[in-house]
Enzyme design. Structure first.
Site: not given
Length: 232
Positions: A112, A165, A197
């Site tokens: 991320s 996601d 995610h």
């Protein structure tokens, strides 16, 4: 920044993985999973981001590599913060180089926001690295590229993203990969069907294989072959 989580190599160290966590996490969040998949000669360094206010979260203070103003791919970005975080990563690479690990035996990785930082740091480093593992992320300051690229176009990039996601949209990952492929020669973008995610066993298996390939872990292939051919 607090001291990083370090998992020492179990054999003579000849390679290093520096892996940056996502927003609000710490180095402890990834260290065990990475220790389970790295070659025995690889040291794993999982730094923890400094705690700072995050605009996207109403100014709430949390571990963050740089400020996130929006998750709109064309929205404003914290350029000074991204560059300061990049300088910290370059410092970690340089420390390993000074300790005798060549840059081309150092893998940068992240998840991320940490993956975004890994991509930016690798592309703006002045020596070829072993590769970049970029999970569920995007290329920050993308409008600056390819002009901002300092590193070799041959540095391999493994980018992975779940197509469900809800935090960093899959489309952002695709757009970043398309841009990277326009000026880097060895970019892999892998989609994980149904993944949100987060990471998954399949993804971590792929990360293990790609790190093994980049660092020439011959024992990995032999171990798998032995496992396949075992007679019960």
């Amino acid at each position: 920044m607090s001291a990083p989580v370090i998992v020492e190599a179990t054999a003579k160290q000849t390679a290093t993985l520096i892996f940056m966590h996502g927003l609000g996490d710490t180095g402890h969040g990834w260290s065990s999973a990475l220790a389970a998949i790295r070659p025995p000669f690889m040291k794993v360094i999982c730094p923890t981001a400094p705690t700072q206010p995050v605009s996207l979260n109403a100014g709430f203070r949390m571990p963050s590599w740089f400020d996130l103003k929006t998750l709109d791919i064309s929205g404003p970005e914290d350029e000074p913060g991204i560059q300061a975080a990049r300088d910290n990563v370059h410092g970690m690479i340089q420390k390993e180089v000074s300790a005798g690990i060549p840059a081309n035996r150092i893998v940068l990785g992240g998840f991320s926001q940490g993956g975004a930082l890994a991509l930016y740091s690798a592309l703006t480093y002045d020596q070829p690295l072993a590769g970049v593992v970029a999970l569920s992320c995007w290329l920050p300051l993308h409008k600056k590229f390819p002009a901002a690229k300092v590193n070799s176009e041959d540095v391999p990039i493994f980018q992975a993203h779940g197509d469900y996601d809800p935090v960093v949209p899959y489309k952002f990952g695709q757009l970043s990969a398309s841009l990277l492929k326009s000026f880097m020669k060895n970019v892999t973008f892998k989609t994980y069907s149904g993944l949100s995610h987060s990471s998954s066993d399949d993804e971590m298996d792929d990360v293990k294989d790609i790190i093994s390939k980049w660092t020439h872990w011959e024992g990995q292939g032999m171990a798998r072959k032995a496992q396949c051919c075992q007679i019960s």
